[in-house]
Every structure is written in structure tokens, then in C-alpha cells.
Design a protein around this motif. Structure first.
Motif: not given
Length: 148
Positions: A1-5, A7
Motif C-alpha cells: 500500500m502506498k501512502i501519499n503526502w 495521508t
């Protein structure tokens, strides 16, 4: 899972707010972290404040002032020399701002216009002393903060 800025910033804010709320709740609910008032009957003491002001004015009109000296055996309180030590009555109140359990009051009993408070009654730190005394039917008040 990728977390962006976005989030990540929201998660950091939620973590920080949770951390702060945890300590606020803990400080307000635990008994060892008591939040003492300066005095229990604040408004009652406020009404008697004019008497204190008058007594302090009386103390300033004396020829000598009360002196406080730290000695090896305790705290030495020296009253003005011109007063007769047998005619002085009143109390000494010791107030410890950091812990109200250490507060105490002592009746004045002088010998040669001086009084010694034993070393065992005072621990190191900041103290406020209030000397409420009467001489020749005139009230006097002396207040001082000191480090012991």
C-alpha cells in the motif's frame, strides 16, 4: 500500500492529537498529579485583604524591620530591637508553593527579640513566610519569599 503526502500528514496530526489528549486525561485523573489552589477559601481571604494592607503599612512605619537569617541550626527570625519581646504575640506561617502538605504555622515565642525555627521543619527550596504579629495593640504583617 502506498501512502501519499496528504495521508501521511493526516496520520501525523491524528497521532499528535492522540498523544496530547492522552496526557491531558492522565494529568486530570491521576491523584498523584494534584492541582492545588493557592488557598482553599480564596474569596473569604480576599475580603480580609484591607486588614492585611493596613498591617503591612504599620510594619513599614516601625524603626527596624524583621530580619530572616539562615543558620546551621535553622532559620533565625530577628524582630526589631525596640520592641519588648514579651508583649509580642502572633503566628508565623510557612507556605511552600510546590507542596501544600509542607505548609505549617507556628505561634510566636520570642527570647531576646528572636525566634529560631528548627532545621528539621524546613526542606530546601522556595518558601513564603508570613509573620502576623501584634505589639502594643497594633497589628503588623511581614511577608517575604526566600530560598532555604
Amino acid at each position: 500500500m502506498k501512502i501519499n503526502w496528504g495521508t501521511a500528514i493526516v496520520l501525523v496530526f491524528i497521532g499528535f492529537i492522540s498523544f496530547i489528549l492522552y496526557f491531558v486525561v492522565r494529568m486530570n485523573t491521576e491523584q498523584k498529579f494534584t492541582h492545588d489552589l493557592v488557598t482553599e477559601e480564596y474569596y473569604k481571604e480576599e475580603l480580609a485583604f484591607q486588614k492585611e494592607i493596613n498591617a503591612e503599612k504599620n510594619a513599614k512605619t516601625l524603626e527596624g524591620t524583621i530580619q530572616i537569617k539562615k543558620t546551621d541550626s535553622g532559620l533565625l527570625i530577628l524582630f526589631p530591637k525596640h520592641t519588648n519581646s514579651e508583649d509580642i504575640s502572633g503566628t508565623l506561617s510557612f507556605y511552600r508553593p510546590s507542596n501544600k502538605k509542607l505548609d505549617f504555622e507556628v505561634p510566636i515565642s520570642l527570647s531576646n527579640a528572636q525566634m529560631l525555627i528548627p532545621d528539621k521543619n524546613l526542606i530546601e527550596g522556595r518558601w513564603n513566610i508570613t509573620i502576623d504579629w501584634e505589639f502594643d495593640h497594633t497589628p503588623y504583617l511581614f511577608k517575604k519569599s526566600f530560598m532555604y
